[in-house]
Motif scaffolding. Structure first.
Motif, PDB file in Angstrom:
ATOM      1  N   VAL A 126       0.939  -1.268  -0.044  1.00  0.00           N
ATOM      2  CA  VAL A 126       0.043  -0.279   0.098  1.00  0.00           C
ATOM      3  C   VAL A 126       0.876   1.221   0.186  1.00  0.00           C
ATOM      4  N   GLU A 127       0.627   2.129  -0.825  1.00  0.00           N
ATOM      5  CA  GLU A 127       1.264   3.491  -1.104  1.00  0.00           C
ATOM      6  C   GLU A 127       0.469   4.432  -0.035  1.00  0.00           C
ATOM      7  N   TYR A 128      -0.862   4.408  -0.411  1.00  0.00           N
ATOM      8  CA  TYR A 128      -1.911   5.390   0.409  1.00  0.00           C
ATOM      9  C   TYR A 128      -3.061   4.489   0.654  1.00  0.00           C
ATOM     10  N   ALA A 129      -3.774   4.584   1.711  1.00  0.00           N
ATOM     11  CA  ALA A 129      -4.942   4.255   2.043  1.00  0.00           C
ATOM     12  C   ALA A 129      -5.600   5.325   2.530  1.00  0.00           C
ATOM     13  N   MET A 140      -4.510   3.079  -2.619  1.00  0.00           N
ATOM     14  CA  MET A 140      -3.632   3.246  -3.911  1.00  0.00           C
ATOM     15  C   MET A 140      -2.242   2.225  -3.797  1.00  0.00           C
ATOM     16  N   LYS A 141      -2.344   1.367  -4.432  1.00  0.00           N
ATOM     17  CA  LYS A 141      -1.348   0.427  -4.279  1.00  0.00           C
ATOM     18  C   LYS A 141       0.066   1.009  -4.800  1.00  0.00           C
ATOM     19  N   LYS A 142       1.137   0.365  -4.276  1.00  0.00           N
ATOM     20  CA  LYS A 142       2.668   0.700  -4.837  1.00  0.00           C
ATOM     21  C   LYS A 142       2.573   0.461  -6.537  1.00  0.00           C
ATOM     22  N   LYS A 143       3.347   1.022  -7.211  1.00  0.00           N
ATOM     23  CA  LYS A 143       3.389   0.416  -8.717  1.00  0.00           C
ATOM     24  C   LYS A 143       3.659  -1.021  -8.947  1.00  0.00           C
ATOM     25  N   GLN A 144       4.443  -1.434  -8.282  1.00  0.00           N
ATOM     26  CA  GLN A 144       4.714  -2.902  -8.552  1.00  0.00           C
ATOM     27  C   GLN A 144       3.764  -3.875  -8.240  1.00  0.00           C
ATOM     28  N   MET A 150      -1.878  -0.479 -20.402  1.00  0.00           N
ATOM     29  CA  MET A 150      -1.207   0.158 -21.681  1.00  0.00           C
ATOM     30  C   MET A 150      -0.288   1.330 -21.610  1.00  0.00           C
ATOM     31  N   GLN A 151      -0.738   2.204 -20.623  1.00  0.00           N
ATOM     32  CA  GLN A 151       0.086   3.406 -20.478  1.00  0.00           C
ATOM     33  C   GLN A 151       1.174   3.029 -19.719  1.00  0.00           C
ATOM     34  N   ASP A 152       0.992   1.970 -18.640  1.00  0.00           N
ATOM     35  CA  ASP A 152       2.289   1.623 -18.005  1.00  0.00           C
ATOM     36  C   ASP A 152       3.296   1.091 -18.933  1.00  0.00           C
ATOM     37  N   MET A 153       3.040   0.264 -19.912  1.00  0.00           N
ATOM     38  CA  MET A 153       3.931  -0.239 -21.043  1.00  0.00           C
ATOM     39  C   MET A 153       4.736   0.820 -21.724  1.00  0.00           C
ATOM     40  N   ASN A 154       3.792   1.995 -22.018  1.00  0.00           N
ATOM     41  CA  ASN A 154       4.439   2.881 -22.664  1.00  0.00           C
ATOM     42  C   ASN A 154       5.420   3.942 -22.151  1.00  0.00           C
ATOM     43  N   GLN A 155       5.347   4.021 -20.749  1.00  0.00           N
ATOM     44  CA  GLN A 155       5.620   4.981 -19.936  1.00  0.00           C
ATOM     45  C   GLN A 155       7.493   4.681 -19.907  1.00  0.00           C
ATOM     46  N   THR A 156       8.212   5.703 -20.163  1.00  0.00           N
ATOM     47  CA  THR A 156       9.399   5.626 -20.417  1.00  0.00           C
ATOM     48  C   THR A 156      10.568   5.778 -19.018  1.00  0.00           C
ATOM     49  N   LYS A 157       9.652   6.705 -18.181  1.00  0.00           N
ATOM     50  CA  LYS A 157      10.453   7.287 -16.968  1.00  0.00           C
ATOM     51  C   LYS A 157       9.754   6.856 -15.744  1.00  0.00           C
ATOM     52  N   ASP A 158      10.477   6.596 -14.577  1.00  0.00           N
ATOM     53  CA  ASP A 158       9.546   6.108 -13.336  1.00  0.00           C
ATOM     54  C   ASP A 158       9.269   7.592 -12.682  1.00  0.00           C
ATOM     55  N   ALA A 205     -10.264  21.618 -10.363  1.00  0.00           N
ATOM     56  CA  ALA A 205      -9.016  21.424 -10.969  1.00  0.00           C
ATOM     57  C   ALA A 205      -7.975  20.648  -9.970  1.00  0.00           C
ATOM     58  N   VAL A 206      -7.275  19.566 -10.469  1.00  0.00           N
ATOM     59  CA  VAL A 206      -6.349  18.605  -9.400  1.00  0.00           C
ATOM     60  C   VAL A 206      -5.324  18.442 -10.125  1.00  0.00           C
ATOM     61  N   ILE A 207      -4.320  18.207  -9.395  1.00  0.00           N
ATOM     62  CA  ILE A 207      -2.901  17.763  -9.724  1.00  0.00           C
ATOM     63  C   ILE A 207      -3.017  16.091  -9.586  1.00  0.00           C
ATOM     64  N   GLY A 208      -2.597  15.346 -10.541  1.00  0.00           N
ATOM     65  CA  GLY A 208      -3.164  13.905 -10.217  1.00  0.00           C
ATOM     66  C   GLY A 208      -1.927  13.201  -9.681  1.00  0.00           C
ATOM     67  N   SER A 209      -1.969  12.098  -9.294  1.00  0.00           N
ATOM     68  CA  SER A 209      -0.879  11.513  -8.664  1.00  0.00           C
ATOM     69  C   SER A 209       0.394  11.045  -9.516  1.00  0.00           C
ATOM     70  N   ASN A 210       0.087  11.452 -10.968  1.00  0.00           N
ATOM     71  CA  ASN A 210       1.081  11.443 -12.000  1.00  0.00           C
ATOM     72  C   ASN A 210       1.897  12.874 -12.026  1.00  0.00           C
ATOM     73  N   GLY A 211       1.363  13.844 -11.409  1.00  0.00           N
ATOM     74  CA  GLY A 211       2.036  15.166 -11.585  1.00  0.00           C
ATOM     75  C   GLY A 211       1.354  15.852 -12.553  1.00  0.00           C
ATOM     76  N   LYS A 212       0.188  15.314 -13.425  1.00  0.00           N
ATOM     77  CA  LYS A 212      -0.478  16.006 -14.418  1.00  0.00           C
ATOM     78  C   LYS A 212      -1.534  16.921 -13.941  1.00  0.00           C
ATOM     79  N   LEU A 213      -1.789  18.187 -14.476  1.00  0.00           N
ATOM     80  CA  LEU A 213      -3.063  18.911 -14.110  1.00  0.00           C
ATOM     81  C   LEU A 213      -4.176  18.608 -14.994  1.00  0.00           C
ATOM     82  N   TYR A 214      -5.291  18.270 -14.184  1.00  0.00           N
ATOM     83  CA  TYR A 214      -6.688  18.053 -14.706  1.00  0.00           C
ATOM     84  C   TYR A 214      -7.576  19.284 -14.340  1.00  0.00           C
ATOM     85  N   ILE A 215      -8.154  19.697 -15.385  1.00  0.00           N
ATOM     86  CA  ILE A 215      -9.100  20.879 -15.257  1.00  0.00           C
ATOM     87  C   ILE A 215     -10.249  20.638 -15.777  1.00  0.00           C
TER      88      ILE A 215
END
Length: 229
Positions: A126-129, A140-144, A150-158, A205-215
């Protein structure tokens, strides 16, 4: 028989008036409303010593009060927090926050049970509960330990993940969240200005767990917004 059927039909009508939220996610406000309505309806059905008109007046008063409170909650975040409360972080980075558990009168046994219901048998996954306002646990589980997408497979950096940071809600800037999480308010306002928008135009408006802004704006230009009954 007439009183019992009337009580049932009145509760059905009241539930329709108060909306689906009462059924799906019961918070403090909804719980109090349900208890009071149930008690009044029971008296209406079985207690012949009480005048029907008095019970009907009580139902109307409490239904109106609950309905108005729901409307205020939609318009005011402060009122919403007062009436419904806010989520509580119970686990962060696989570390159990004992003070938050105690504050919510929750034991390790009940926490572990809630995690198992989310198919989590090891706290190390668990990363967050969070304990939500309706009493449910969100994990929210840890990534591993997550299912690969499909998005995880295309992600180049951690990218280091964190809890989403809400910046605007109901057209109001949440300065406390921005200051606590060291987020750039200037950058947010600059992006809104580039889209010819203001804070009052933003519903969420929120900054998601991946650091991207959603509006999400109040007017999304949808062609057919439908509420399917």
């Amino acid at each position: 028989m007439v009183r019992s059927i009337s009580a049932f039909l009145l509760l059905l009508l009241i539930t329709r008036i108060l909306g689906k939220q009462t059924l799906s996610n019961m918070n403090f406000h909804d719980f109090v409303t349900a208890v009071i309505m149930g008690a009044i309806a029971a008296n209406l059905a079985f207690n012949e010593k009480m005048e029907v008109i008095h019970l009907l007046i009580s139902l109307v008063v409490f239904t109106g009060t609950s309905y108005m409170l729901s409307k205020w909650n939609l318009k005011s975040r402060k009122m919403r927090l007062l009436a419904e409360g806010s989520p509580t972080v119970l686990i962060e980075g696989s570390k159990v926050l004992e003070d938050n558990l105690a504050k919510n009168k929750m034991t390790l046994d009940s926490l572990n049970q809630a995690l198992r219901q989310k198919e989590v048998f090891d706290i190390n996954e668990v990363e967050y509960a969070l304990l939500e306002v309706n009493g449910q646990i969100s994990v929210m589980k840890k990534k591993q330990f997550r299912t690969v997408t499909m998005q995880d497979m295309n992600q180049t950096k951690d990218v280091k993940e964190r809890l989403p940071v809400e910046m605007i809600m109901d057209g109001q800037l949440l300065k406390e969240n921005i200051n606590l999480n060291d987020v750039s308010e200037v950058q947010l306002l600059k992006q809104l200005k580039s889209n010819k928008k203001q804070v009052s135009d933003v519903f969420y408006a929120v900054i998601g767990s991946n650091g991207k802004l959603y509006i999400d704006y109040y007017k999304d230009q949808l062609q057919h917004p439908v509420d399917v009954e």
